[in-house]
Design a protein around this motif. Structure first.
Motif, PDB file in Angstrom:
ATOM      1  N   GLY A  46       2.858   5.646 -28.653  1.00  0.00           N
ATOM      2  CA  GLY A  46       1.477   6.052 -28.902  1.00  0.00           C
ATOM      3  C   GLY A  46       0.506   5.385 -27.948  1.00  0.00           C
ATOM      4  N   ILE A  47       0.724   4.095 -27.667  1.00  0.00           N
ATOM      5  CA  ILE A  47      -0.155   3.381 -26.729  1.00  0.00           C
ATOM      6  C   ILE A  47      -0.056   4.005 -25.338  1.00  0.00           C
ATOM      7  N   ILE A  48       1.166   4.345 -24.919  1.00  0.00           N
ATOM      8  CA  ILE A  48       1.335   4.993 -23.616  1.00  0.00           C
ATOM      9  C   ILE A  48       0.609   6.332 -23.593  1.00  0.00           C
ATOM     10  N   HIS A  49       0.717   7.075 -24.691  1.00  0.00           N
ATOM     11  CA  HIS A  49       0.058   8.377 -24.797  1.00  0.00           C
ATOM     12  C   HIS A  49      -1.463   8.227 -24.701  1.00  0.00           C
ATOM     13  N   LEU A  50      -2.005   7.265 -25.433  1.00  0.00           N
ATOM     14  CA  LEU A  50      -3.452   7.057 -25.418  1.00  0.00           C
ATOM     15  C   LEU A  50      -3.931   6.566 -24.052  1.00  0.00           C
ATOM     16  N   TYR A  97     -17.282   6.753  -9.841  1.00  0.00           N
ATOM     17  CA  TYR A  97     -16.320   5.654  -9.916  1.00  0.00           C
ATOM     18  C   TYR A  97     -16.771   4.578 -10.899  1.00  0.00           C
ATOM     19  N   LEU A  98     -18.065   4.294 -10.930  1.00  0.00           N
ATOM     20  CA  LEU A  98     -18.561   3.291 -11.870  1.00  0.00           C
ATOM     21  C   LEU A  98     -18.403   3.768 -13.318  1.00  0.00           C
ATOM     22  N   ASP A  99     -18.646   5.052 -13.543  1.00  0.00           N
ATOM     23  CA  ASP A  99     -18.452   5.586 -14.886  1.00  0.00           C
ATOM     24  C   ASP A  99     -16.994   5.471 -15.302  1.00  0.00           C
ATOM     25  N   ALA A 100     -16.087   5.653 -14.356  1.00  0.00           N
ATOM     26  CA  ALA A 100     -14.667   5.491 -14.654  1.00  0.00           C
ATOM     27  C   ALA A 100     -14.375   4.061 -15.100  1.00  0.00           C
ATOM     28  N   LEU A 101     -15.008   3.098 -14.442  1.00  0.00           N
ATOM     29  CA  LEU A 101     -14.831   1.705 -14.834  1.00  0.00           C
ATOM     30  C   LEU A 101     -15.445   1.451 -16.207  1.00  0.00           C
ATOM     31  N   TYR A 102     -16.674   1.945 -16.415  1.00  0.00           N
ATOM     32  CA  TYR A 102     -17.380   1.678 -17.657  1.00  0.00           C
ATOM     33  C   TYR A 102     -16.680   2.329 -18.860  1.00  0.00           C
ATOM     34  N   ASP A 103     -16.305   3.614 -18.721  1.00  0.00           N
ATOM     35  CA  ASP A 103     -15.817   4.391 -19.864  1.00  0.00           C
ATOM     36  C   ASP A 103     -14.315   4.303 -20.069  1.00  0.00           C
ATOM     37  N   SER A 104     -13.580   3.827 -19.051  1.00  0.00           N
ATOM     38  CA  SER A 104     -12.126   3.738 -19.194  1.00  0.00           C
ATOM     39  C   SER A 104     -11.588   2.364 -18.813  1.00  0.00           C
ATOM     40  N   GLY A 105     -12.046   1.831 -17.674  1.00  0.00           N
ATOM     41  CA  GLY A 105     -11.516   0.558 -17.194  1.00  0.00           C
ATOM     42  C   GLY A 105     -11.696  -0.570 -18.185  1.00  0.00           C
ATOM     43  N   PHE A 106     -12.892  -0.682 -18.756  1.00  0.00           N
ATOM     44  CA  PHE A 106     -13.139  -1.756 -19.717  1.00  0.00           C
ATOM     45  C   PHE A 106     -12.289  -1.586 -20.983  1.00  0.00           C
ATOM     46  N   TRP A 107     -12.019  -0.351 -21.362  1.00  0.00           N
ATOM     47  CA  TRP A 107     -11.179  -0.119 -22.540  1.00  0.00           C
ATOM     48  C   TRP A 107      -9.731  -0.493 -22.242  1.00  0.00           C
ATOM     49  N   LEU A 162      -5.836  -7.147 -26.015  1.00  0.00           N
ATOM     50  CA  LEU A 162      -5.634  -7.423 -27.437  1.00  0.00           C
ATOM     51  C   LEU A 162      -4.192  -7.152 -27.863  1.00  0.00           C
ATOM     52  N   ILE A 163      -3.591  -6.117 -27.301  1.00  0.00           N
ATOM     53  CA  ILE A 163      -2.196  -5.809 -27.657  1.00  0.00           C
ATOM     54  C   ILE A 163      -1.277  -6.939 -27.208  1.00  0.00           C
ATOM     55  N   SER A 195     -12.130  -0.069 -33.406  1.00  0.00           N
ATOM     56  CA  SER A 195     -11.486   0.244 -34.692  1.00  0.00           C
ATOM     57  C   SER A 195     -10.821   1.610 -34.654  1.00  0.00           C
ATOM     58  N   SER A 196     -11.428   2.555 -33.916  1.00  0.00           N
ATOM     59  CA  SER A 196     -10.802   3.877 -33.800  1.00  0.00           C
ATOM     60  C   SER A 196      -9.499   3.792 -33.019  1.00  0.00           C
ATOM     61  N   TRP A 197      -9.432   2.843 -32.072  1.00  0.00           N
ATOM     62  CA  TRP A 197      -8.177   2.650 -31.352  1.00  0.00           C
ATOM     63  C   TRP A 197      -7.083   2.193 -32.311  1.00  0.00           C
ATOM     64  N   LEU A 198      -7.437   1.328 -33.240  1.00  0.00           N
ATOM     65  CA  LEU A 198      -6.449   0.867 -34.214  1.00  0.00           C
ATOM     66  C   LEU A 198      -5.942   2.036 -35.054  1.00  0.00           C
ATOM     67  N   SER A 199      -6.858   2.882 -35.533  1.00  0.00           N
ATOM     68  CA  SER A 199      -6.435   4.028 -36.344  1.00  0.00           C
ATOM     69  C   SER A 199      -5.637   5.024 -35.517  1.00  0.00           C
TER      70      SER A 199
END
Length: 671
Positions: free
Chosen positions: A468-472, A489-499, A506-507, A570-574
């Motif tokens: 599931g983690i690989i899928h997400l 490119y900055l939006d890619a960092l902000y909206d995906s890179g930081f996540w 955390l994992i 929290s949505s990532w956890l669910s």
């Protein structure tokens, strides 16, 4: 992974070639007509009202369809159970012209069939009406005079019924009490029933009024529809009319059956009129002058040159191909290879890609097949699914494209199910072990190539979460790709890179804890430096999310939006926990299969036991396969729609719908 590139095409041609050009475009199905509403209002162009003509064609198509339904009612076509897989019959342009020439005559035939069907319906209704009249006359069959008889010059006659069962003596007694002065009253009971007594009453004419009043006081009523002739004569007449109606029905049915050989031609003609209706709908969208017409729309970029060449060479048209403006609402068409195309229907079931989105099919198909197979996870079930789908795909070459893609998708899902079944050692559950132990006295165990989920469920759960983690994370990668394609490119960092930093850190930090490893029975020695780096990255990711999630706002509002964005962890956890359904459905398939295997051996290994086992085995495993097949399909779609698409995909695209032959029974093939 991008959707098919589109070009806008403008076609200017002589009005005399309008019909030929539209029919060519309809057969080739390459151009989506998209004429602007106001573009020609200031010039010599105008639009033609084609509503009346279109309605005429639609009415003819409906007439023929109804006629075929009448024909099928009395001469049902011989179809096999798999006839729905045969697809539409292909015809050439020349055969289409032949259908067009025969259309007027076949329309008359359809009208005749429709009239015959109506005649049969009318006569059947008439027979029902006549039979109800006969039923009403049955109690009066003992009466040998007309039911309308009211008497002679010197006598009065009353023919009717009482709402109860009475004898002749009871009727006379009541009449004597109600009209004592009436002398010489004769009563004849024609028939009796629990709630009805039909009678013939006669008296002297001078007592008629008093006798009638007495009869009415007893509940006497006259027949609702008295016959002019005696009931036996009337029944005989009605039976003759029924016989004539049945003969007329038989003649109409015979004539209907005589048109059986024209059934296919009628269906083709219905499609012909449907195509004409579609053509006139498009015709009503064209801007036309007295001598020229203008057509515009979208075409796939790869097909634009060939279309332009054919229009210019064959019809002497002027064709302009241009790149659409960025703000145009372009239609979307998906185009994928052998493995990606089968899941296009799943994507369309959710929504087509939006303006700046990519086609996710090529990435999605891999996870789709893997997740589906893991949920079903029985090698024998997977073999049956792939075998059935493969046979249908090989035998029925003319199958419709949408159904072909669906069958191919389940074929690959079956292969994946076989793969996971071999890894988990499931072949109709534990059927091999049960059969060998019960009927052959020697237990044969086929070991799993990896592990048995029923014996190590925690291991399967961990693997489900990992998958599931690989899928997400793949969904996040799709978001990065989409943003980078647009230069954000900055939006890619902000909206995906930081996540990536936050969730990934955390994992790793969670896995490093002894509590988690003890709970999951893991034995992993993660160096402290790795844990430290992971937590630092998680911290950077958290700060980055807080700082950038509300970047369109300022001041305190930006911080609040940033904190709300961080709450999304929290949505990532669910989302990760949602992949526990891989464990649940995988175990359910195996457990139910084993239960049916156990039930089948309740009678032991004798002849009766063999028969019972075969019955329980077939019924049980068919039910298990169907139920869990549906469950795997639904939950695999759910993981794509909610978890995977939720990371990068919004949809909202409009499907590319070219001007084509939208027919039910025929399709065009190349000469």
């Amino acid at each position: 992974m991008a959707v098919v590139e589109m070009k806008r095409v403008h076609v200017y041609a002589l009005k005399s070639n309008r019909k030929k050009i539209l029919e060519m475009l309809q057969r080739k199905a390459v151009l989506e007509v998209n004429s602007p509403e106001e573009a020609g209002t200031d010039g010599p162009f105008s639009k033609t009202d084609t509503v009346s003509a279109r309605q005429t064609f639609e009415k003819n198509a409906q007439l023929i369809t109804s006629a075929v339904e009448v024909l099928d009612s009395y001469a049902p076509p011989q179809k096999s159970m798999l006839s729905m897989l045969e697809g539409r019959r292909g015809i050439t342009a020349r055969q289409y012209e032949e259908t067009a020439e025969a259309a007027p005559a076949l329309t008359k035939t359809a009208g005749r069939l429709h009239a015959l069907g109506k005649r049969i319906t009318d006569q059947q209704a008439e027979i029902a009406r006549l039979e109800s009249q006969i039923d009403a006359l049955k109690p009066w069959m003992g009466l040998d005079i007309s039911m309308r008889t009211i008497g002679t010059r010197s006598s009065s006659v009353f023919i009717g019924s009482f709402p109860e069962e009475l004898t002749e003596g009871e009727i006379k007694t009541r009449l004597a009490t109600a009209a004592p002065e009436a002398q010489g009253v004769e009563v004849e009971v024609i028939s009796t029933a629990p709630q009805q007594t039909c009678v013939f009453v006669v008296c002297l004419g001078k007592y008629g009024i008093k006798v009638e009043a007495a009869l009415r006081g007893m509940g006497f009523t006259y027949p609702a529809t008295p016959s002019k002739t005696s009931p036996p004569e009337r029944v005989e007449e009605l039976r003759g009319r029924i016989k004539a109606a049945k003969e007329e029905i038989a003649g109409a049915e015979k004539e209907i059956v005589s048109y059986t050989s024209q059934r296919e031609a009628l269906l083709f003609t219905a499609d012909y009129y449907a195509m004409r209706a579609d053509k006139y709908e498009v015709l009503g969208q064209l801007w036309q002058s007295p001598h020229v017409f203008w057509l515009t729309g979208y075409v796939e970029a790869r097909r634009a040159p060939a279309l332009q060449q054919e229009l210019e060479e064959k019809y002497n048209a002027f064709v302009e191909v241009e790149t659409p403006a960025e703000d145009e609402d372009l239609p979307i068409k998906l185009q994928n290879g052998f493995f990606g195309a089968p899941v296009e229907g799943v994507i369309e079931g959710y929504s087509l890609p939006g303006k700046w989105e990519v086609d996710p099919a090529k990435v999605m198909c891999v996870f789709y097949y893997v997740l589906f197979g893991m949920m079903l996870s029985d090698a024998a079930y997977g073999f049956l699914i792939s075998l059935c789908c493969g046979i249908v795909l090989l035998k029925f070459k003319n199958i419709e494209d949408g159904l072909r893609k669906t069958l191919r998708m389940f074929f690959f899902c079956g292969l994946s199910t076989m793969f996971w079944g071999v890894l988990f050692g499931s072949y109709f559950g534990d059927a091999i072990t049960v059969v060998s132990r019960t009927f052959f006295g020697q237990e044969i165990i086929v070991p799993p190539l990896w592990f048995a989920p029923l014996e190590q469920p925690m291991r399967l759960m961990l693997f489900s979460f990992l998958l599931g983690i690989i899928h997400l994370f793949a969904g996040l990668a799709m978001q990065v790709y989409q943003l980078c394609r647009r230069g954000k490119y900055l939006d890619a960092l902000y909206d995906s890179g930081f996540w990536y930093m936050l969730v990934g850190g955390l994992i790793i930090g969670l896995i490093s804890t002894s509590m988690f490893q003890d709970m999951m029975s893991l034995h992993m020695n993660i160096p402290p430096i790795v844990t430290t780096i992971a937590m630092v990255l998680a911290g950077i990711g958290a700060v980055g999310i807080i700082a950038t999630s509300g970047r369109e706002s300022r001041g305190v509002k930006r911080i609040l939006k940033g904190l709300y964005g961080l709450y999304g962890v929290s949505s990532w956890l669910s989302d990760i926990l949602s992949y526990s359904r891989l464990l649940a459905l995988g175990l359910a398939t195996g457990v139910i299969a084993q239960v049916f295997n156990m039930l089948g051996t309740m009678a032991g290994g004798g002849p009766v036991g063999v028969i019972l086992f075969i019955l329980v085995f077939i019924i049980g495993h068919v039910l298990n396969l169907l139920i869990n097949l549906l469950g795997a399909y639904v939950h695999t779609n759910r993981l794509q729609y909610v978890e995977f698409f939720g990371k990068f995909y919004e949809g909202g695209g409009r499907k590319f719908e070219p001007f084509a032959t939208k027919t039910k029974y025929i399709k065009f093939t190349e000469e």
